[in-house]
Structures are given as structure tokens and as C-alpha cells.
Design an enzyme around this catalytic site. Structure first.
Site, PDB file in Angstrom:
ATOM      1  N   ASP A 203       0.841  -1.183   0.000  1.00  0.00           N
ATOM      2  CA  ASP A 203       0.000   0.000   0.000  1.00  0.00           C
ATOM      3  C   ASP A 203       0.887   1.248   0.000  1.00  0.00           C
ATOM      4  O   ASP A 203       1.896   1.304   0.709  1.00  0.00           O
ATOM      5  CB  ASP A 203      -0.884  -0.024   1.261  1.00  0.00           C
ATOM      6  CG  ASP A 203      -1.898   1.082   1.287  1.00  0.00           C
ATOM      7  OD1 ASP A 203      -2.754   1.127   0.394  1.00  0.00           O
ATOM      8  OD2 ASP A 203      -1.841   1.908   2.226  1.00  0.00           O
ATOM      9  N   GLU A 263      15.047 -14.491   0.047  1.00  0.00           N
ATOM     10  CA  GLU A 263      15.284 -15.646   0.906  1.00  0.00           C
ATOM     11  C   GLU A 263      14.165 -16.679   0.782  1.00  0.00           C
ATOM     12  O   GLU A 263      14.312 -17.814   1.247  1.00  0.00           O
ATOM     13  CB  GLU A 263      15.393 -15.205   2.371  1.00  0.00           C
ATOM     14  CG  GLU A 263      16.574 -14.283   2.679  1.00  0.00           C
ATOM     15  CD  GLU A 263      16.572 -13.862   4.139  1.00  0.00           C
ATOM     16  OE1 GLU A 263      16.053 -14.631   4.984  1.00  0.00           O
ATOM     17  OE2 GLU A 263      17.055 -12.753   4.436  1.00  0.00           O
TER      18      GLU A 263
END
Length: 543
Positions: A203, A263
Site C-alpha cells: 500500500d 530468501e
């Protein structure tokens, strides 16, 4: 076939779900996570690649979840963490990825971080938010404005300072210049990655940092009604927002965020970018492989539906994007529904189908907002029915966002199949009932079937998913372009007006391909594309 692997998001179609309005599973009048899980077969039937869930985090709901008071829990009105885990499991069983909203720019004023921060000027979290002294005459620190109206500063009597809020005064901005804040927010992102989410919609992705000198924004030299972020009834659009958002420091944060997602292979990010330089910012935020995976702007969320505007927007981003990747949307939970916005206030199934085919044929990923596949128009509400603070503040010139957030019509009975009670959080729109899922599923030529058919058709044409794009022609009604990916090259014609034709280059030999039912299909013969009113043509270029 759907794309597999870590780059599944390139050309993906993401279905945005506003949980409050999707499906109420427990009869309290508010949609919830179990409701989303219950409707997963429907979502899968559309042929989308992922869902984007608007916020379901713990919140006082002053801005309906975009004011977060706990980044790592589910608000009780939506269920529990176990319900979210179940949703993830069901989505993945249907080969649907799950993207969740992350509201990192600001928290709720009920978040424990803010409660501690406002308690004094010398506590451990004193500078976790953006605090500033008043001017000598007691007025606000600078001329920055809130998107929701009035100054972007709110006085706090305990600290005897102002705090910054780009939105409601109950949504204080976090101070990204403080590395402890960044670490804490990234820890919350990791929390959801560990629970198996496939990505994040960020957002207000260009709002994270502010100018440390708190310099005044300059006025816009030219104010154009209807341009990005500009409405003459809201003074926010009168400023050139150089210092309160889209700051260069954002880049370093986006790199840290990307390193975290790397990751977890196969995860992705899509950033919301709303500013005066949105296409330039999209390019900056997505170039290379060390920032956001993709961004979308508000450039297709305006009232301008001309193919001239579409062509200009696409060409501008293509010229500056480099290795970046765009994501496009015609509707979301913050703007008037596209069926009304681009059809002069009235639903027009033929045009809804044409705009759908256009959006799903352009280069980039796509966000579809729930109900778009039904051709839902904006719901009409009275002032007494509004709950959106934005709409209440600016009524009647601006009616707010409630009209695009009313409950999803599953059936054509009075409750719309959304809930077992009549008094839902927003009323079910009577205008939506004839367009309900159960009605459209029985009509082979409905907007719903056109969406499903085209989405499945698209999966079998790599050029539409990940191909290069070249524009051949545009005017206000017609857009013609090619999409090319390895051996496949397609020519696409879109006509949102009366009958038209286009003469292709003599070098193009085009073979017709089987198009989805429900669309009005154009013709191609002797290098001429004939496009009836509100029609689409896609053919294969063979030489």
C-alpha cells in the site's frame, strides 16, 4: 498453461479480494477469511493465478483495515490465524498464489508502538513516528496536506508536538528514517512469509520516506481536473508532492525488502504508486532485480478510457521501464467501478468485455478487482448509508469509496447470497442482483463467461503473458498492437466504439485463431482488420 517457477508473477493475473465484502461465513454481516476459503473453487474457475487480500489484520477499522494495530495477527471480525493458514492451504491446492496487503507507511494510533511514542519525548519509541514542533505561532510545521482533507499534521497535547498523517489523523506515519522502525516492519513481513504467503501488495509504496527538512511542497503550475490525484474539491491535488512522498530514500528500503523476499524463492511484490510522476516512479522501483518485482499506478484508474490515453500510458512506461515490469488495473477498492467510470455511469456488458480483453492483452501483470468479472456498476448509496470517512468528508461532490465496496452478489435474492442477515456492513446493491454469479453462470454470453473464457484462452498464448509489445495504431476508440514471444507473434485489435477498420503492413500474413465465445470478434482479410462496434480481433502473424 500457467507459468511455473520463480517468475510466475510476470504476466500473472491477480484477483483482488476485499474480504469485508466477499463472503460472510458466520452471519454477522461482514465478510471473513472462512468466506474466502469457501469460495476458492469459484476463484479457481476464473483462471486467475493469484489472489490479493486487502488487509485483515487487527485494526480499530477507522479506515477498514488500512489502520493496523497489530501487523502479526488477524482481526476477530475476519477470524483467526488458523483461518488464514487454512485459506493458504486451500488456495495452494487450487494452484492459486496468495498475496496480502502490507500497510507499512502508517499504523493505527491504537498500535502499541504509537501509544508508547506519544507518551513522552524520551521513551524508547519516541522517534518511531514523524513528530515535529509547531511554528512559533503554533501553526503546523509545513504546508503538507492529507489525502483525506486538511493539513497532514495533528496536534498531540501529551508531547506538545504535531505528528504526520498522510491519511486519517488516526493513521500516524511511521518514521522510516529510524532503522529500528525498518527492522520491525521487515520482521512483520517475515512473519507472513514464514506462514507461506507468496507475496505482498504494498500500500502507498512511494510514501515510506519524508523529507527530513520538512520543506514545503510547491504549488502545481497547472491543475488539470481528472488527472492523477487531482480533484478540484480536494486541495491535495493542488500541490506538487516533492517532499512528502516519492523520496529517493525509498529505493534503499525497497532493496532491503527485496533481499528479504529473495530468501523465499517464488515470492513477489507489487507496489501501489500514486504520484505526479507515477510512470517514472514505476520504472525506478522495478528496474533490475534488487527492488520491487512490479508496480501499478493510478493511470488506468481515471475517467479517461480512450485508446489514445491507453496507448500514451503504455508507450510512456515502455520507453522508460528498461528491465522493470508493470502491473495494470482498471478497478480497485478505492475508485469508482470501471463499468460505471468508463461507461458514462451505466453498465454496458459489451464494453466491459472489450476493456477486459484489452487489459488482459497488454504487456504486464494484471490486477482484477472482485466483481469486475461480473461487469458490476458502482453501487448508489445515500449519505446515511456511507461508512467511508473519505466519502463522508467530501460528500456530495465526492461520494467516497463505499460504492465499489458493497457486498459481492453470489445470488439474485435480496441478500445476494453474501450473508444470512439483511443488515450487512454495507447494503447489498439491488442493481447488482441481476448480475449475480448464479444468473451469469446460466448465460453463455455473460460478462462472467467472457472473463473465464478469455483468461483460459490467454494461458495458451505465451505472447499475451510475457511477450514484447509494439503499437501499430491508436485513436480514441481503436488500439492495434502486436505481442511477440519466441515463436509466437500475435496481432491484437481492440475497438470500444463504432465499426472501424485497420490496414496492416503488407509484410504481415495473419492466420485466424479460435477466439473465446461471448466476445464480438473482428475479421482479418487481405491485410485489413475489420472491427465491428465493441469488438476484438486476435490473429497469429505467420510471416
Amino acid at each position: 498453461m500457467s507459468k511455473q517457477g520463480s517468475d510466475w508473477w510476470r504476466g500473472a493475473v491477480i484477483y483482488q479480494i476485499y474480504p469485508r465484502s466477499f463472503m460472510d461465513s458466520n452471519g454477522d454481516g461482514i465478510g471473513d477469511l472462512k468466506g474466502v476459503t469457501e469460495k476458492m473453487p469459484y476463484i479457481a474457475s476464473l483462471g486467475v493465478d493469484a489472489i490479493w487480500l486487502s488487509p485483515f489484520f487487527t485494526s480499530p477499522m477507522k479506515d477498514f483495515g488500512y489502520d493496523v494495530s497489530d501487523y502479526c495477527d488477524v482481526d476477530p471480525i475476519f477470524g483467526q490465524l488458523e483461518d488464514f493458514d487454512e485459506l493458504i492451504e486451500h488456495a495452494h491446492k487450487h494452484n492459486i498464489k496468495v498475496i496480502i496487503d502490507q500497510v507499512l507507511n502508517h499504523s493505527s494510533d491504537q498500535h502499541p508502538w504509537f501509544k508508547e511514542s506519544r507518551s513522552s519525548r524520551d521513551n524508547d519509541k519516541a522517534d518511531w513516528y514523524v513528530w515535529a514542533d509547531a511554528k512559533t505561532d503554533g501553526t503546523v510545521p509545513n504546508n503538507w496536506l492529507s489525502v483525506f482533507g486538511g493539513p497532514a499534521w495533528h496536534w498531540d497535547s501529551r508531547r506538545r508536538q504535531y505528528y504526520l498523517h498522510n491519511f486519517l489523523d488516526s493513521q500516524p506515519d511511521l518514521n522510516f528514517h529510524n532503522p529500528d522502525v525498518v527492522d520491525a516492519l521487515l520482521d512483520s513481513v517475515r512473519f507472513w512469509l514464514e506462514r507461506g504467503v507468496d507475496g505482498f501488495r504494498l500500500d502507498t509504496a512511494n510514501y515510506f520516506f519524508h523529507d527530513l527538512e520538512l520543506r514545503d511542497n510547491p504549488p502545481k503550475q497547472e491543475i488539470v481536473e481528472g488527472s492523477i490525484g487531482v480533484s478540484l474539491d480536494n486541495p491535495y491535488g493542488y500541490q506538487l508532492h516533492l517532499y512528502d512522498k516519492s523520496r529517493p530514500e525509498n529505493i534503499a528500503f525497497l532493496k532491503r525488502l527485496r533481499a528479504l523476499l529473495d530468501e523465499y524463492p517464488g515470492t513477489t511484490t507489487v507496489g501501489e504508486v500514486g504520484c505526479d510522476f507515477s510512470l517514472k516512479t514505476m520504472a525506478e522501483y522495478t528496474q533490475g532485480t534488487d527492488k520491487l518485482h512490479m508496480c501499478y499506478s493510478f493511470d488506468l484508474l481515471t475517467h479517461d478510457s480512450t485508446m489514445t490515453h491507453i496507448h500514451k500510458t503504455m508507450s510512456t512506461i515502455e520507453e522508460g521501464l528498461g528491465t522493470g515490469w508493470p502491473c495494470w488495473s482498471m478497478s480497485n477498492h478505492d475508485v469508482e467501478r470501471v463499468a460505471s467510470r468508463w461507461n458514462h455511469g451505466k453498465a454496458n456488458p459489451a464494453k466491459s468485455k472489450v476493456f477486459m480483453a484489452m487489459l488482459l492483452s497488454l504487456r504486464g501483470s494484471v490486477c482484477l478487482y472482485q466483481g469486475e468479472e461480473l461487469g458490476l456498476p458502482e453501487a448508489e448509496l445515500t449519505f446515511e448509508q456511507l461508512v467511508d470517512p473519505f466519502g463522508i468528508n467530501f460528500w456530495p461532490e465526492f461520494k467516497g469509496r463505499d460504492g465499489c465496496r458493497t457486498p459481492f452478489p453470489w445470488t439474485n435474492d435480496s441478500k445476494g447470497g453474501f450473508s444470512t442477515i439483511e443488515n450487512t456492513w454495507l447494503p447489498v446493491s439491488e442493481a447488482h442482483l441481476p448480475l449475480a454469479v448464479n444468473v451469469q453462470q446460466g448465460d453463455r454470453h455473460s460478462v462472467l463467461h467472457a472473463y473465464r473464457d478469455f483468461l483460459h484462452f490467454r494461458k495458451h498464448h505465451p505472447a499475451l503473458i510475457d511477450g514484447d509489445i509494439e503499437f501499430l495504431f491508436s485513436d480514441d476508440d481503436v488500439l492495434v498492437f502486436t505481442r511477440t514471444h519466441k515463436e509466437e507473434s500475435l496481432i491484437v485489435g481492440i475497438n470500444s466504439g463504432e465499426q472501424a477498420h485497420f490496414t496492416a503492413p503488407l509484410s504481415y500474413e495473419v492466420r485466424n485463431i479460435v477466439m473465446p465465445e461471448g466476445l464480438k470478434i473482428g475479421e482479418y482479410e487481405n491485410h485489413k482488420m475489420i472491427l465491428p462496434a465493441n469488438s476484438v480481433y486476435i490473429g497469429k502473424i505467420v510471416s
